[in-house]
Design a protein around this motif. Structure first.
Motif, mmCIF file in Angstrom:
data_model
loop_
_atom_site.group_PDB
_atom_site.id
_atom_site.type_symbol
_atom_site.label_atom_id
_atom_site.label_comp_id
_atom_site.label_asym_id
_atom_site.label_seq_id
_atom_site.Cartn_x
_atom_site.Cartn_y
_atom_site.Cartn_z
ATOM 1 N N VAL A 287 24.395 44.459 20.699
ATOM 2 C CA VAL A 287 23.638 44.332 21.955
ATOM 3 C C VAL A 287 24.232 43.239 22.837
ATOM 4 C CG1 VAL A 287 21.407 43.546 22.881
ATOM 5 C CG2 VAL A 287 21.486 45.357 21.157
ATOM 6 N N LYS A 288 24.682 42.138 22.234
ATOM 7 C CA LYS A 288 25.326 41.073 23.016
ATOM 8 C C LYS A 288 26.577 41.595 23.725
ATOM 9 C CE LYS A 288 22.820 37.326 22.183
ATOM 10 N NZ LYS A 288 22.247 36.454 23.238
ATOM 11 N N LEU A 289 27.336 42.447 23.025
ATOM 12 C CA LEU A 289 28.550 43.012 23.619
ATOM 13 C C LEU A 289 28.204 44.082 24.658
ATOM 14 C CD1 LEU A 289 30.763 43.345 20.417
ATOM 15 C CD2 LEU A 289 30.856 41.568 22.159
ATOM 16 N N VAL A 290 27.241 44.931 24.331
ATOM 17 C CA VAL A 290 26.824 46.006 25.236
ATOM 18 C C VAL A 290 26.263 45.445 26.543
ATOM 19 C CG1 VAL A 290 24.939 47.689 25.525
ATOM 20 C CG2 VAL A 290 26.487 47.871 23.587
ATOM 21 N N SER A 291 25.659 44.256 26.471
ATOM 22 C CA SER A 291 25.077 43.645 27.675
ATOM 23 C C SER A 291 26.120 43.388 28.753
ATOM 24 C CB SER A 291 24.379 42.329 27.310
ATOM 25 O OG SER A 291 23.293 42.572 26.451
ATOM 26 N N GLN A 292 27.400 43.398 28.360
ATOM 27 C CA GLN A 292 28.467 43.195 29.339
ATOM 28 C C GLN A 292 28.804 44.482 30.089
ATOM 29 O OE1 GLN A 292 29.387 39.894 29.522
ATOM 30 N NE2 GLN A 292 27.803 39.755 27.933
ATOM 31 N N VAL A 293 28.296 45.620 29.596
ATOM 32 C CA VAL A 293 28.546 46.926 30.231
ATOM 33 C C VAL A 293 27.237 47.409 30.838
ATOM 34 C CG1 VAL A 293 29.403 49.273 29.899
ATOM 35 C CG2 VAL A 293 30.289 47.396 28.479
ATOM 36 N N ARG A 294 27.152 47.436 32.140
ATOM 37 C CA ARG A 294 25.886 47.657 32.832
ATOM 38 C C ARG A 294 25.205 48.971 32.434
ATOM 39 N NH1 ARG A 294 25.998 46.783 39.185
ATOM 40 N NH2 ARG A 294 26.604 44.720 38.388
ATOM 41 N N VAL A 295 25.966 50.045 32.348
ATOM 42 C CA VAL A 295 25.379 51.359 32.047
ATOM 43 C C VAL A 295 24.781 51.375 30.642
ATOM 44 C CG1 VAL A 295 25.861 53.816 31.748
ATOM 45 C CG2 VAL A 295 26.922 52.565 33.631
ATOM 46 N N LEU A 296 25.555 50.905 29.650
ATOM 47 C CA LEU A 296 25.064 50.893 28.266
ATOM 48 C C LEU A 296 23.865 49.963 28.114
ATOM 49 C CD1 LEU A 296 28.445 50.834 26.294
ATOM 50 C CD2 LEU A 296 26.941 52.786 26.718
ATOM 51 N N ARG A 297 23.882 48.870 28.820
ATOM 52 C CA ARG A 297 22.743 47.940 28.788
ATOM 53 C C ARG A 297 21.505 48.598 29.371
ATOM 54 N NH1 ARG A 297 21.041 43.904 32.479
ATOM 55 N NH2 ARG A 297 19.978 42.150 31.469
ATOM 56 N N ALA A 298 21.667 49.312 30.481
ATOM 57 C CA ALA A 298 20.532 49.980 31.127
ATOM 58 C C ALA A 298 19.958 51.074 30.237
ATOM 59 C CB ALA A 298 20.974 50.555 32.472
ATOM 60 N N VAL A 299 20.842 51.831 29.572
ATOM 61 C CA VAL A 299 20.386 52.889 28.666
ATOM 62 C C VAL A 299 19.583 52.287 27.511
ATOM 63 C CG1 VAL A 299 21.159 54.612 26.980
ATOM 64 C CG2 VAL A 299 22.212 54.522 29.246
ATOM 65 N N GLY A 300 20.106 51.188 26.921
ATOM 66 C CA GLY A 300 19.407 50.531 25.822
ATOM 67 C C GLY A 300 18.042 50.013 26.224
ATOM 68 N N ILE A 301 17.966 49.393 27.403
ATOM 69 C CA ILE A 301 16.692 48.850 27.878
ATOM 70 C C ILE A 301 15.689 49.969 28.137
ATOM 71 C CG2 ILE A 301 15.603 47.658 29.826
ATOM 72 C CD1 ILE A 301 18.179 45.954 30.003
ATOM 73 N N TRP A 302 16.170 51.064 28.739
ATOM 74 C CA TRP A 302 15.259 52.188 29.031
ATOM 75 C C TRP A 302 14.723 52.805 27.748
ATOM 76 C CZ3 TRP A 302 15.285 57.551 28.237
ATOM 77 C CH2 TRP A 302 14.329 58.247 28.970
ATOM 78 N N LEU A 303 15.609 53.029 26.775
ATOM 79 C CA LEU A 303 15.165 53.571 25.488
ATOM 80 C C LEU A 303 14.237 52.588 24.770
ATOM 81 C CD1 LEU A 303 18.398 55.242 24.035
ATOM 82 C CD2 LEU A 303 16.265 56.395 24.647
ATOM 83 N N GLY A 304 14.519 51.287 24.907
ATOM 84 C CA GLY A 304 13.671 50.278 24.280
ATOM 85 C C GLY A 304 12.250 50.308 24.807
ATOM 86 N N GLY A 305 12.103 50.556 26.110
ATOM 87 C CA GLY A 305 10.765 50.655 26.693
ATOM 88 C C GLY A 305 9.989 51.847 26.183
ATOM 89 N N LEU A 306 10.713 52.840 25.682
ATOM 90 C CA LEU A 306 10.086 54.068 25.178
ATOM 91 C C LEU A 306 10.050 54.106 23.649
ATOM 92 C CD1 LEU A 306 9.024 56.689 26.618
ATOM 93 C CD2 LEU A 306 11.283 57.685 26.208
ATOM 94 N N SER A 307 10.595 53.062 23.006
ATOM 95 C CA SER A 307 10.864 53.118 21.565
ATOM 96 C C SER A 307 9.623 53.342 20.705
ATOM 97 C CB SER A 307 11.578 51.845 21.117
ATOM 98 O OG SER A 307 10.790 50.698 21.371
ATOM 99 N N ALA A 308 8.524 52.662 21.001
ATOM 100 C CA ALA A 308 7.316 52.813 20.183
ATOM 101 C C ALA A 308 6.802 54.246 20.239
ATOM 102 C CB ALA A 308 6.234 51.842 20.658
ATOM 103 N N TRP A 309 6.803 54.818 21.423
ATOM 104 C CA TRP A 309 6.322 56.184 21.608
ATOM 105 C C TRP A 309 7.292 57.191 21.004
ATOM 106 C CZ3 TRP A 309 1.642 55.191 23.225
ATOM 107 C CH2 TRP A 309 1.430 54.020 23.954
ATOM 108 N N LEU A 310 8.570 56.897 21.098
ATOM 109 C CA LEU A 310 9.582 57.784 20.518
ATOM 110 C C LEU A 310 9.489 57.783 18.998
ATOM 111 C CD1 LEU A 310 11.943 59.656 21.155
ATOM 112 C CD2 LEU A 310 13.426 57.658 21.327
ATOM 113 N N PHE A 311 9.211 56.625 18.423
ATOM 114 C CA PHE A 311 9.043 56.549 16.978
ATOM 115 C C PHE A 311 7.868 57.405 16.519
ATOM 116 C CE2 PHE A 311 7.465 54.728 13.032
ATOM 117 C CZ PHE A 311 8.632 54.589 12.293
ATOM 118 N N ALA A 312 6.755 57.333 17.243
ATOM 119 C CA ALA A 312 5.553 58.078 16.859
ATOM 120 C C ALA A 312 5.676 59.570 17.158
ATOM 121 C CB ALA A 312 4.334 57.503 17.588
ATOM 122 N N ALA A 313 6.463 59.927 18.191
ATOM 123 C CA ALA A 313 6.491 61.312 18.662
ATOM 124 C C ALA A 313 7.595 62.161 18.044
ATOM 125 C CB ALA A 313 6.628 61.327 20.191
#
Length: 383
Positions: A287-313
């Motif tokens: 994640v520290k390395l990915v944070s240097q790449v804007r697109v990959l960082r944005a994808v990770g953050i977006w999935l992270g916001g959905l992670s609890a629901w994705l785990f349950a669903a």
């Protein structure tokens, strides 16, 4: 090195961890792929075949890696649970009522239950009416009270991934009992004692790695004591972390060493006990390395916001895709197989997004009204 996690970094960690979990939970059902050593260590039927597939460059190698290593997203969530609960409850803004046993237990049980219960109800309906499964009343009661981890062989009664909610609750209670607001040396010695105790019990209980099924250790691994080291590591990081200037080279070193130890531990029974900690090092460095790449960082953050629901669903979606990955008689994953894997991932994300929206709009308020009415009814009867 900066051990303080920013909100975006924590979200990114969740995002890539849930991606690994969701893919793993589908692919480990695909028969030709090598299964994981999650709840117990098996060399003969798992590690041996994984090593062979790596050295031979097997055509299914990518699927094998996701199936065999993908579950390591789970320790990342356990680590973040320890980190998050410490940051939350050791803040000066928390009131005495919120930090009391009743306030702490009630709030966290309700938070986990409101995420788990609606998804589990749908899971039950699909299992009964679509896949013709049956469930004992004791199983349902244990899952809805998040005590299913204490039942013998949780995997044999098929609670899906929902056993994890009971595990999280156990770890929260362990934090409140042993670590909450302990000061100075007492805190660090308690952390060390808990980690040594957990690893010692794990070491003593491990059976012969050649045994194909290890029900006693599987039962142990479904409960909190097996996961204490990685959870306590999260608590310790939250306490020790300070804002400092961050550079990439230390994280590259941590990631490389953690990856080597994680790989080595997958083929050595005793070192395997520490692999959840190594997995956290790999993901965090990534994640520290990915944070240097804007697109990959944005994808990770977006999935992270959905992670609890994705785990349950995602358990609601994967049964419909598991038989489509490989055609009858097919032994190797091809472009057709990976197309279905991609479809599964997209559908799981869509269902999780819908679950989050529906829950925020209707389910949470509906469930809270029922809970409040039940509490009022109980208090009235006492009077």
């Amino acid at each position: 090195m900066n051990l303080n996690l920013t909100r975006d970094e924590a979200s990114c960690l969740k995002g890539y961890a849930i991606l690994c979990i969701v893919l793993h939970n589908l692919l480990h059902w695909v028969k030709p792929l090598v299964k994981e050593n999650e709840f117990y260590y098996n060399y003969n039927y798992r590690s041996y075949w994984m090593w062979n597939h790596i050295t031979e460059g097997h055509p299914n190698l990518i699927g094998d890696i996701l199936s065999f290593f993908g579950w390591y997203g789970v320790p990342v969530f356990i680590f973040l649970s320890g980190y998050g609960i410490t940051k939350k409850y050791e803040s000066a803004r928390r009131t005495t009522a919120e930090c009391s046993w009743a306030g702490f237990t009630g709030y966290n049980f309700k938070k986990l239950w409101l995420l788990m219960a609606p998804a589990f109800v749908v899971y039950l309906l699909l299992s009964i009416f679509v896949f013709d499964k049956s469930f004992a009343f004791s199983t349902l009661l244990a899952q809805f009270t998040m005590t299913i981890n204490f039942m013998c062989s949780p995997n044999s009664i098929d609670p899906g991934v929902y056993w994890y909610f009971g595990l999280t609750m156990q770890l929260y209670l362990a934090y409140r009992l042993f670590l909450f607001r302990k000061a100075g040396g007492m805190f660090w010695w308690t952390c060390l004692l808990l980690m040594v105790l957990s690893l010692g019990i794990s070491w003593l209980l491990q059976p012969d790695p050649m045994e194909r099924v290890q029900p006693s250790y599987e039962y142990f691994s479904h409960n909190g004591i097996r996961w204490i080291p990685v959870f306590v590591l999260g608590v310790m990081t939250a306490r020790a972390g300070k804002d400092r200037k961050d550079t990439l080279w230390p994280w590259i070193c941590v990631g490389a060493v953690s990856a080597i130890l994680l790989f080595a531990g997958s083929f050595h029974q005793r070192l395997w006990l520490l692999t959840p900690i190594f997995a956290v090092g790999v993901f965090w460095s990534f994640v520290k390395l990915v944070s240097q790449v804007r697109v990959l960082r944005a994808v990770g953050i977006w999935l992270g916001g959905l992670s609890a629901w994705l785990f349950a669903a995602h358990p609601l979606v994967r049964p419909f895709f598991k038989d489509r990955i490989l055609l009858y008689g097919q032994l190797e994953l091809d472009a057709h197989s990976w197309m279905w894997v991609a479809c599964y991932l997209l559908v799981a994300i869509a269902v999780a997004w819908g679950y989050r929206w529906f829950s925020s709009q209707y389910l949470v308020s509906f469930c809270e009204r029922i809970i409040n009415r039940c509490l009022k009814s109980v208090s009235f009867k006492k009077k």
